[in-house]
Write a protein that holds these residues in place. Structure first.
Motif, PDB file in Angstrom:
ATOM      1  N   GLY A 212     -60.883   6.029   5.774  1.00  0.00           N
ATOM      2  CA  GLY A 212     -60.074   7.191   6.115  1.00  0.00           C
ATOM      3  C   GLY A 212     -58.613   6.980   5.791  1.00  0.00           C
ATOM      4  O   GLY A 212     -57.919   7.904   5.350  1.00  0.00           O
ATOM      5  N   VAL A 213     -58.110   5.753   6.021  1.00  0.00           N
ATOM      6  CA  VAL A 213     -56.714   5.440   5.703  1.00  0.00           C
ATOM      7  C   VAL A 213     -56.489   5.535   4.204  1.00  0.00           C
ATOM      8  O   VAL A 213     -55.486   6.096   3.737  1.00  0.00           O
ATOM      9  N   LEU A 216     -56.270   9.063   3.064  1.00  0.00           N
ATOM     10  CA  LEU A 216     -55.014   9.710   3.429  1.00  0.00           C
ATOM     11  C   LEU A 216     -53.883   9.313   2.493  1.00  0.00           C
ATOM     12  O   LEU A 216     -53.033  10.137   2.153  1.00  0.00           O
ATOM     13  N   PHE A 217     -53.873   8.051   2.047  1.00  0.00           N
ATOM     14  CA  PHE A 217     -52.731   7.545   1.286  1.00  0.00           C
ATOM     15  C   PHE A 217     -53.002   7.315  -0.202  1.00  0.00           C
ATOM     16  O   PHE A 217     -52.088   6.962  -0.939  1.00  0.00           O
ATOM     17  N   MET A 218     -54.253   7.506  -0.635  1.00  0.00           N
ATOM     18  CA  MET A 218     -54.557   7.404  -2.068  1.00  0.00           C
ATOM     19  C   MET A 218     -54.645   8.819  -2.629  1.00  0.00           C
ATOM     20  O   MET A 218     -55.590   9.550  -2.341  1.00  0.00           O
ATOM     21  N   ILE A 276     -48.181  13.377   9.633  1.00  0.00           N
ATOM     22  CA  ILE A 276     -48.866  12.272   8.940  1.00  0.00           C
ATOM     23  C   ILE A 276     -49.559  11.351   9.941  1.00  0.00           C
ATOM     24  O   ILE A 276     -50.693  10.897   9.716  1.00  0.00           O
ATOM     25  N   LEU A 277     -48.894  11.060  11.061  1.00  0.00           N
ATOM     26  CA  LEU A 277     -49.529  10.246  12.106  1.00  0.00           C
ATOM     27  C   LEU A 277     -50.777  10.932  12.648  1.00  0.00           C
ATOM     28  O   LEU A 277     -51.767  10.268  12.984  1.00  0.00           O
ATOM     29  N   SER A 278     -50.749  12.253  12.726  1.00  0.00           N
ATOM     30  CA  SER A 278     -51.935  12.985  13.167  1.00  0.00           C
ATOM     31  C   SER A 278     -53.088  12.781  12.197  1.00  0.00           C
ATOM     32  O   SER A 278     -54.250  12.666  12.603  1.00  0.00           O
ATOM     33  N   GLY A 279     -52.765  12.744  10.904  1.00  0.00           N
ATOM     34  CA  GLY A 279     -53.790  12.426   9.922  1.00  0.00           C
ATOM     35  C   GLY A 279     -54.343  11.032  10.117  1.00  0.00           C
ATOM     36  O   GLY A 279     -55.558  10.790  10.014  1.00  0.00           O
ATOM     37  N   LEU A 280     -53.454  10.083  10.425  1.00  0.00           N
ATOM     38  CA  LEU A 280     -53.889   8.708  10.685  1.00  0.00           C
ATOM     39  C   LEU A 280     -54.706   8.598  11.967  1.00  0.00           C
ATOM     40  O   LEU A 280     -55.482   7.663  12.141  1.00  0.00           O
ATOM     41  N   ALA A 286     -62.821   9.819  11.975  1.00  0.00           N
ATOM     42  CA  ALA A 286     -63.845  10.634  11.325  1.00  0.00           C
ATOM     43  C   ALA A 286     -64.624   9.819  10.302  1.00  0.00           C
ATOM     44  O   ALA A 286     -65.851   9.923  10.203  1.00  0.00           O
ATOM     45  N   ALA A 287     -63.912   8.982   9.526  1.00  0.00           N
ATOM     46  CA  ALA A 287     -64.573   8.142   8.525  1.00  0.00           C
ATOM     47  C   ALA A 287     -65.498   7.130   9.183  1.00  0.00           C
ATOM     48  O   ALA A 287     -66.564   6.798   8.649  1.00  0.00           O
ATOM     49  N   SER A 288     -65.105   6.651  10.355  1.00  0.00           N
ATOM     50  CA  SER A 288     -65.895   5.631  11.045  1.00  0.00           C
ATOM     51  C   SER A 288     -67.277   6.152  11.439  1.00  0.00           C
ATOM     52  O   SER A 288     -68.242   5.393  11.470  1.00  0.00           O
TER      53      SER A 288
END
Length: 465
Positions: A212-213, A216-218, A276-280, A286-288
């Protein structure tokens, strides 16, 4: 300036009404950022990011903040601080009684309608907070879904929670600018950030969370399109509360030495950081558990309760605590927004009707509560429709699709083309005490770039482009 009674430093507008001022630069940033930070940061930004290419959307969004958000914010700051009045009187003063004064009235009407239906959703958050504490939203996905449908369709509970939220907002606003709004913001915003960081840490520690991280950042630039650009523009516009008269009203409480450009940059940065923190917070959890984070508006009331339950199933008590913290976070985010929307109308009634602040706050509270009641009932308990939409959806679309873009565009045109350039320059530079080298860029943006961007948002909201 003189010292008045109570905790607020007082200034007097042309109507003879004493009005408060923010007491510190930190108060300016936290209160104004609080007006921008709301439920849209916590659920709308993450799911839009999920739908539109992860970090690619974030980069595009930041660009939109720079070309639309900050110049638009500065325009409302200039009007509000120069006039030192509520939004309606501010535009009236600067336009010398010409029709431009209706821009302020439009912003006040817009914010009042939004407060009414926003309180319904805020009330849902408050109810979910108490339900989380009582362990009532634990169960499988179907149970959680049915729980929300049953609650939102109840003829009484959503109404009571919504009115309760309006009354909580009232208790803050009635205390004034410094003792109420600023003091509450200095508590709510740090607590909101603290809760957000704690949930982010817990979410990122889950097995498989790094997927998930990375998402978000790629950046996935293959998903970028004209539609994604328009979505990013719209999110930048709505996230910073442009077009509601909130920024104009709050700027009227700024001191004359407040650096407007610097403050706008800080507010936009804090608003973006929280998004952005909300996305993190959401993507790793969710990915987990293998759930898509682009679930739209149902994300916070149907999808996420099940996500937290599954993600922390090995240690149920952690999932229980995280669920409580999450809904507390939503309540605080909603409250910082409702405070600002309430203050817009309260300031108007105080100065235009010459009412004591306490009575003005009650007028706004009653009006917002009436709107809240009918909107809450229209969701499921009653068939209240306007043009085929539930009353709540109608109010949402009316404000988002028409009133907000119109108010935002008129504010930019007013500052860019109508008021004397020297007036805007003096406010931009604090009467020449600050550098004005970026003023030319600002003026170009507010005259040409912002109106075009807002028109694109307007047409996109209507489905024309």
């Amino acid at each position: 300036m003189r010292k008045g009674t109570g905790s607020d430093t007082q200034s007097s507008n042309s109507g003879g009404v004493s009005r408060g001022n923010f007491g510190s630069r930190l108060g300016v940033v936290l209160a104004t950022a609080g007006s921008a930070v709301g439920l849209g940061n916590v659920w709308r930004f993450p799911y839009m990011t999920g739908e539109n290419g992860g970090a690619a959307f974030i980069l595009l969004y930041i660009a939109c903040i720079l070309v639309l958000g900050i110049p638009g914010m500065l325009s409302e700051f200039i009007v509000g601080r120069h006039a030192q009045s509520n939004a309606a009187r501010a535009y009236d003063k600067l336009s010398n009684g010409r029709p431009w004064k209706l821009v302020g009235h439009l912003g006040i009407l817009t914010s009042t309608i939004i407060l009414g239906f926003y309180a319904v959703v805020a009330g849902w958050c408050l109810q979910y907070l108490f339900a989380s504490i009582a362990g009532q939203v634990n169960g499988d996905a179907e149970y959680v879904k049915n729980y929300f449908v049953t609650f939102s369709s109840d003829p009484l509970k959503p109404v009571l929670w919504g009115i309760g939220f309006v009354l909580i907002t009232h208790l803050v606003v009635v205390r004034g600018v410094r003792a109420g709004i600023e003091r509450a913001s200095k508590v709510l915003m740090p607590v909101l950030l603290f809760l957000l960081v704690i949930i982010v840490i817990a979410s990122c520690a889950l097995p498989g969370a790094m997927e998930g991280v990375r998402f978000l950042f790629m950046p996935d630039f293959s998903k970028l399109s004209s539609g994604v650009f328009l979505e990013a523009l719209g999110q930048a516009f709505f996230s910073l509360s442009l077009g509601t008269a909130c920024l104009c009203t709050y700027a009227s409480y700024f001191s004359k030495d407040t650096n407007l450009l610097y403050s706008a940059g800080q507010i936009a940065a804090l608003d973006t950081l929280i998004a952005i923190l909300s996305g993190l917070m959401i993507f790793p959890a969710a990915a987990s558990v293998g759930i898509s984070p682009d679930s739209g508006p149902s994300l916070i009331f149907i999808t996420l309760p099940n996500v937290f339950q599954q993600a922390f199933s090995a240690v149920p008590v952690v999932g229980y605590v995280i669920s409580i913290m999450f809904y507390a976070l939503l309540v605080f985010a909603a409250l910082t927004s409702t405070i600002s929307m309430h203050e817009i109308g309260t300031a108007f009634f105080t100065e235009e009707l010459q009412l004591p602040r306490r009575k003005s706050a009650w007028v706004l509270t009653i009006v917002a509560s009436v709107i809240c009641i009918f909107c809450a009932l229209s969701v499921g308990a009653c068939d209240l429709k306007v043009l085929g939409l539930s009353l709540m959806d109608f109010c949402d679309r009316l404000t988002a699709n028409f009133m907000l873009p119109l108010g935002g565009m008129l504010a930019c045109l007013f500052v860019g083309w109508y008021i004397p350039k020297t007036t805007a320059y003096d406010e931009f530079t604090n009467q020449g005490s600050l550098s004005g080298r970026l003023f030319g860029f600002y003026l170009f943006a507010v005259r040409y770039v912002c109106p075009i961007c807002i028109m694109l948002v307007f047409l996109h909201q209507l489905g024309v482009i």
